[in-house]
Design a protein around this motif. Structure first.
Motif, PDB file in Angstrom:
ATOM      1  N   TRP A 127      -0.262   4.867  -1.517  1.00 53.04           N
ATOM      2  CA  TRP A 127      -0.388   6.067  -0.692  1.00 53.04           C
ATOM      3  C   TRP A 127       0.812   7.005  -0.792  1.00 53.04           C
ATOM      4  CZ3 TRP A 127      -4.488   8.142   1.594  1.00 53.04           C
ATOM      5  CH2 TRP A 127      -5.623   7.332   1.728  1.00 53.04           C
TER       6      TRP A 127
ATOM      7  N   TYR B 214      -8.409  -2.785  -3.180  1.00 53.28           N
ATOM      8  CA  TYR B 214      -7.211  -3.629  -3.007  1.00 53.28           C
ATOM      9  C   TYR B 214      -7.452  -4.717  -1.953  1.00 53.28           C
ATOM     10  CZ  TYR B 214      -2.558  -4.747  -1.145  1.00 53.28           C
ATOM     11  OH  TYR B 214      -1.438  -5.396  -0.673  1.00 53.28           O
TER      12      TYR B 214
ATOM     13  N   LEU C 198       0.806  -1.218   0.000  1.00 53.07           N
ATOM     14  CA  LEU C 198       0.000   0.000   0.000  1.00 53.07           C
ATOM     15  C   LEU C 198       0.842   1.272   0.000  1.00 53.07           C
ATOM     16  CD1 LEU C 198      -3.071  -0.891   2.216  1.00 53.07           C
ATOM     17  CD2 LEU C 198      -2.997  -0.483  -0.235  1.00 53.07           C
TER      18      LEU C 198
ATOM     19  N   THR D 160      -7.866   1.683  -1.959  1.00 53.83           N
ATOM     20  CA  THR D 160      -7.405   0.827  -0.857  1.00 53.83           C
ATOM     21  C   THR D 160      -8.469  -0.206  -0.512  1.00 53.83           C
ATOM     22  OG1 THR D 160      -6.010   2.580   0.025  1.00 53.83           O
ATOM     23  CG2 THR D 160      -6.612   0.815   1.540  1.00 53.83           C
TER      24      THR D 160
END
Length: 182
Positions: free
Chosen positions: A20, A66, A16, A63
Motif C-alpha cells: 500500500w 495476499y 502490507l 490485498t
C-alpha cells in the motif's frame, strides 16, 4: 483421515505497507505536483482521476490475494494455497529424509533466489521460484526464521512456514510410514 488445516506462521504486521505504501505515494504525487503548479489537482478527464480509482482497486485485489493462504494435510497429500497459486504434493513424492527446518539468516543457501511466477514482498513469498542451485521451488513463506524445506523426488522443493514446522515434518513422516508400499 480427514483433511486437517495446518496453521501458518503469521507474516510481519508491516507486510502490507510494502504493497500500500508505494501505491499511496504514486496516487499522491500527481495531484500534489498539480497543486503546487497552481492548477487544480484533479480535473474531469479520466487521465486525471482514473489512477485515483484504478490503483486502489488493483491494490485491494492484491490485498485479498495476499490474505488467501492455507495448508491442508490429509493421509496422502499436502495441499498448499496462497495468493494466486496452489499446489498439491503427494506425500510419496517428498524426500522426507532430506527435509529440514531452516532459518534464512543462518542458512541463506536455502533462500529462494529468483521469482519466476510469484508474489513477493519483504518477509513474504508465494508461488514459483528458482533456488540458488537452479532448481525449482514452490513457496509459501511468511516467516524467514522458520521455514520447512521439503525436497521432492523430481528435484524441486517446497518451502513452507507453518506455525510449528517440526511438528508438521514429524506428521508427514508418520503419514509416509503408513502409506502402502508399491
Amino acid at each position: 483421515m480427514p483433511a486437517q488445516s495446518i496453521p501458518l506462521a503469521a507474516p510481519a504486521a508491516t507486510s502490507l505497507l510494502w504493497l500500500w505504501g508505494p501505491v499511496l505515494l504514486v496516487i499522491c504525487i500527481n495531484p500534489l505536483i498539480q497543486l503546487f503548479a497552481g492548477k487544480p489537482p484533479v480535473t474531469a478527464a479520466f487521465a486525471s482521476w482514473g489512477p485515483l480509482l484504478v490503483l486502489p482497486l488493483i491494490t485491494a485485489g492484491l490485498t485479498l490475494a495476499y490474505r488467501r493462504r492455507h495448508l491442508q494435510l490429509d493421509a496422502r497429500r499436502l495441499k498448499i494455497a496462497s495468493t494466486l497459486y496452489s499446489k498439491q504434493v503427494p506425500i510419496s513424492a517428498m524426500r522426507l529424509d532430506r527435509a529440514r527446518v531452516v532459518d534464512f539468516d543462518e542458512n541463506p543457501g536455502f533462500k529462494p533466489a529468483l521469482k519466476t511466477n510469484g508474489f513477493q514482498m519483504p518477509g513474504f513469498r508465494a508461488g514459483h521460484f528458482r533456488m540458488k542451485d537452479g532448481s525449482k521451488g514452490f513457496c509459501l513463506i511468511t516467516d524467514n526464521h522458520r521455514v520447512l524445506v521439503l525436497p521432492l523426488r523430481d528435484g524441486s522443493s517446497v518451502l513452507l512456514s507453518p506455525e510449528q514446522p517440526r511438528a508438521l515434518l514429524e506428521e508427514l513422516k508418520r503419514l509416509a510410514d503408513n502409506l502402502p508400499r508399491a
